[in-house]
Design a protein around this motif. Structure first.
Motif, mmCIF file in Angstrom:
data_model
loop_
_atom_site.group_PDB
_atom_site.id
_atom_site.type_symbol
_atom_site.label_atom_id
_atom_site.label_comp_id
_atom_site.label_asym_id
_atom_site.label_seq_id
_atom_site.Cartn_x
_atom_site.Cartn_y
_atom_site.Cartn_z
ATOM 1 N N ASP A 166 -32.055 20.732 13.373
ATOM 2 C CA ASP A 166 -31.897 21.915 14.216
ATOM 3 C C ASP A 166 -33.219 22.668 14.170
ATOM 4 O O ASP A 166 -33.489 23.411 13.235
ATOM 5 N N LEU A 167 -34.069 22.440 15.154
ATOM 6 C CA LEU A 167 -35.394 23.049 15.189
ATOM 7 C C LEU A 167 -35.350 24.498 15.641
ATOM 8 O O LEU A 167 -36.202 25.297 15.263
ATOM 9 N N GLY A 168 -34.383 24.847 16.441
ATOM 10 C CA GLY A 168 -34.276 26.200 16.963
ATOM 11 C C GLY A 168 -34.036 27.225 15.880
ATOM 12 O O GLY A 168 -34.591 28.328 15.913
ATOM 13 N N GLU A 169 -33.194 26.886 14.917
ATOM 14 C CA GLU A 169 -32.894 27.821 13.841
ATOM 15 C C GLU A 169 -34.154 28.124 13.027
ATOM 16 O O GLU A 169 -34.403 29.255 12.638
ATOM 17 N N LYS A 170 -34.967 27.088 12.770
ATOM 18 C CA LYS A 170 -36.230 27.269 12.048
ATOM 19 C C LYS A 170 -37.175 28.210 12.789
ATOM 20 O O LYS A 170 -37.946 28.933 12.187
ATOM 21 N N GLU A 171 -37.130 28.159 14.118
ATOM 22 C CA GLU A 171 -38.071 28.907 14.953
ATOM 23 C C GLU A 171 -37.497 30.231 15.457
ATOM 24 O O GLU A 171 -38.096 30.883 16.297
ATOM 25 N N GLY A 172 -36.303 30.584 14.975
ATOM 26 C CA GLY A 172 -35.690 31.836 15.400
ATOM 27 C C GLY A 172 -35.129 31.811 16.805
ATOM 28 O O GLY A 172 -34.932 32.851 17.420
ATOM 29 N N LEU A 173 -34.858 30.617 17.335
ATOM 30 C CA LEU A 173 -34.330 30.491 18.696
ATOM 31 C C LEU A 173 -32.808 30.456 18.731
ATOM 32 O O LEU A 173 -32.213 30.354 19.784
ATOM 33 N N GLY A 174 -32.182 30.491 17.571
ATOM 34 C CA GLY A 174 -30.727 30.394 17.505
ATOM 35 C C GLY A 174 -30.298 28.978 17.198
ATOM 36 O O GLY A 174 -31.041 28.021 17.408
ATOM 37 N N SER A 175 -29.108 28.840 16.684
ATOM 38 C CA SER A 175 -28.569 27.528 16.322
ATOM 39 C C SER A 175 -28.478 26.621 17.540
ATOM 40 O O SER A 175 -28.112 27.058 18.629
ATOM 41 N N PHE A 176 -28.802 25.360 17.322
ATOM 42 C CA PHE A 176 -28.728 24.354 18.380
ATOM 43 C C PHE A 176 -27.276 24.169 18.808
ATOM 44 O O PHE A 176 -26.382 24.024 17.974
ATOM 45 N N GLU A 177 -27.056 24.190 20.120
ATOM 46 C CA GLU A 177 -25.692 23.989 20.627
ATOM 47 C C GLU A 177 -25.739 23.382 22.021
ATOM 48 O O GLU A 177 -26.645 23.652 22.802
ATOM 49 N N MET A 178 -24.735 22.569 22.302
ATOM 50 C CA MET A 178 -24.638 21.872 23.582
ATOM 51 C C MET A 178 -23.250 22.072 24.179
ATOM 52 O O MET A 178 -22.311 22.425 23.471
ATOM 53 N N VAL A 179 -23.152 21.791 25.472
ATOM 54 C CA VAL A 179 -21.862 21.646 26.136
ATOM 55 C C VAL A 179 -21.606 20.148 26.210
ATOM 56 O O VAL A 179 -22.438 19.395 26.722
ATOM 57 N N GLY A 180 -20.480 19.718 25.667
ATOM 58 C CA GLY A 180 -20.119 18.298 25.697
ATOM 59 C C GLY A 180 -19.034 18.048 26.719
ATOM 60 O O GLY A 180 -18.091 18.838 26.847
ATOM 61 N N SER A 181 -19.175 16.949 27.460
ATOM 62 C CA SER A 181 -18.205 16.646 28.509
ATOM 63 C C SER A 181 -17.966 15.145 28.605
ATOM 64 O O SER A 181 -18.757 14.334 28.112
ATOM 65 N N TYR A 182 -16.861 14.798 29.267
ATOM 66 C CA TYR A 182 -16.427 13.409 29.412
ATOM 67 C C TYR A 182 -15.850 13.230 30.808
ATOM 68 O O TYR A 182 -15.382 14.179 31.435
ATOM 69 N N MET A 183 -15.853 11.975 31.271
ATOM 70 C CA MET A 183 -15.273 11.658 32.575
ATOM 71 C C MET A 183 -13.773 11.919 32.557
ATOM 72 O O MET A 183 -13.118 11.775 31.521
ATOM 73 N N GLU A 184 -13.235 12.262 33.728
ATOM 74 C CA GLU A 184 -11.798 12.445 33.843
ATOM 75 C C GLU A 184 -11.102 11.151 33.412
ATOM 76 O O GLU A 184 -11.536 10.052 33.766
ATOM 77 N N GLY A 185 -10.071 11.291 32.618
ATOM 78 C CA GLY A 185 -9.341 10.127 32.133
ATOM 79 C C GLY A 185 -9.835 9.630 30.795
ATOM 80 O O GLY A 185 -9.211 8.770 30.181
ATOM 81 N N SER A 186 -10.968 10.152 30.338
ATOM 82 C CA SER A 186 -11.483 9.717 29.032
ATOM 83 C C SER A 186 -11.758 10.925 28.142
ATOM 84 O O SER A 186 -12.680 10.925 27.349
ATOM 85 N N GLU A 187 -10.933 11.961 28.310
ATOM 86 C CA GLU A 187 -11.113 13.185 27.543
ATOM 87 C C GLU A 187 -10.725 13.015 26.075
ATOM 88 O O GLU A 187 -11.023 13.868 25.251
ATOM 89 N N HIS A 188 -10.064 11.928 25.737
ATOM 90 C CA HIS A 188 -9.646 11.679 24.354
ATOM 91 C C HIS A 188 -10.576 10.632 23.769
ATOM 92 O O HIS A 188 -10.358 9.441 23.939
ATOM 93 N N TRP A 189 -11.618 11.107 23.131
ATOM 94 C CA TRP A 189 -12.623 10.207 22.590
ATOM 95 C C TRP A 189 -12.334 9.932 21.127
ATOM 96 O O TRP A 189 -11.738 10.738 20.429
ATOM 97 N N ASP A 190 -12.757 8.779 20.684
ATOM 98 C CA ASP A 190 -12.602 8.410 19.283
ATOM 99 C C ASP A 190 -13.919 8.626 18.557
ATOM 100 O O ASP A 190 -14.929 8.959 19.166
ATOM 101 N N MET A 191 -13.907 8.456 17.254
ATOM 102 C CA MET A 191 -15.107 8.575 16.428
ATOM 103 C C MET A 191 -15.236 7.303 15.610
ATOM 104 O O MET A 191 -14.339 6.975 14.824
ATOM 105 N N CYS A 192 -16.336 6.582 15.830
ATOM 106 C CA CYS A 192 -16.623 5.374 15.058
ATOM 107 C C CYS A 192 -17.981 5.552 14.386
ATOM 108 O O CYS A 192 -18.841 6.287 14.877
ATOM 109 N N TYR A 193 -18.167 4.828 13.281
ATOM 110 C CA TYR A 193 -19.360 5.038 12.465
ATOM 111 C C TYR A 193 -20.112 3.753 12.132
ATOM 112 O O TYR A 193 -20.987 3.759 11.274
ATOM 113 N N GLY A 194 -19.761 2.662 12.785
ATOM 114 C CA GLY A 194 -20.428 1.398 12.488
ATOM 115 C C GLY A 194 -19.957 0.807 11.171
ATOM 116 O O GLY A 194 -20.767 0.266 10.418
ATOM 117 N N LYS A 195 -18.658 0.900 10.926
ATOM 118 C CA LYS A 195 -18.083 0.395 9.679
ATOM 119 C C LYS A 195 -17.094 -0.727 9.975
ATOM 120 O O LYS A 195 -16.554 -0.827 11.087
#
Length: 191
Positions: A131-160
């Protein structure tokens, strides 16, 4: 008029858009783009002016391809999704991101700032490295996350081990017929 989407936030002309596409090889048990050959797409400053989180969400809803689901930084752990492609737009701070997984010879590392966007295909590992913004006083890094209609239920995998059944779903994911920001003719629709 009720039900009418809010106006789109102004974008730079498509002919002037700076973007890059990346194919990322499999790394250990992380498939990246190897199964479906859909590219990671990094959009640099696609908006004519830097939008707020609310303006990003309104723009995405108006285009109607991806629907905003959260505001958050990216997880610091390498992870990927097998049930959805993810589209993220930075609205605050500055961050250094990894796509492909730590140690992947073909990984893509980028620094992103407000207004930048990334289309992350299913199977592509992603993580917040710093998070480079916090170091530089720009505020915590944050995004808007989105998904295609019909795929709003995403899973989480970790390569295991144990995720192979989920990974097998990636080639079946529907790709974009319109771009999440530009609609007709944008980079995602041409891949």
């Amino acid at each position: 008029m009720a039900g009418k989407p809010k106006a789109l936030h102004p974008l730079v002309p498509l002919a002037s858009l700076s973007f890059s596409t990346h194919q990322i090889p499999a790394h250990n048990l992380i498939p990246n783009t190897s199964l479906a050959a859909r590219p990671l797409i990094v959009y640099r400053a696609p908006f004519a002016t830097t939008p707020s989180a609310e303006q990003i969400e309104a723009h995405l809803r108006a285009v109607g391809v991806c629907f905003p689901m959260w505001r958050w930084p990216m997880y610091p752990e390498d992870h990927f999704h097998t049930t959805a492609h993810e589209f993220v737009v930075v609205h605050r701070g500055r961050g250094r991101l990894n796509f492909g997984g730590r140690g992947c010879a073909g990984a893509v590392e980028v620094e992103v700032v407000p207004g930048d966007a990334v289309l992350i295909p299913g199977g592509v590992s992603h993580a917040l490295l710093e998070d480079l913004g916090e170091k530089e006083g720009l505020g915590s890094f944050e995004m808007v996350g989105s998904y295609m209609e019909g795929s709003e239920h995403w899973d989480m995998c970790y390569g295991k081990h144990g995720e192979e059944e989920h990974v097998a779903n990636i080639p079946n994911l529907t790709w974009f017929d319109k771009d999440p920001l530009y609609g007709e003719g944008g980079p995602a629709a041409k891949c």
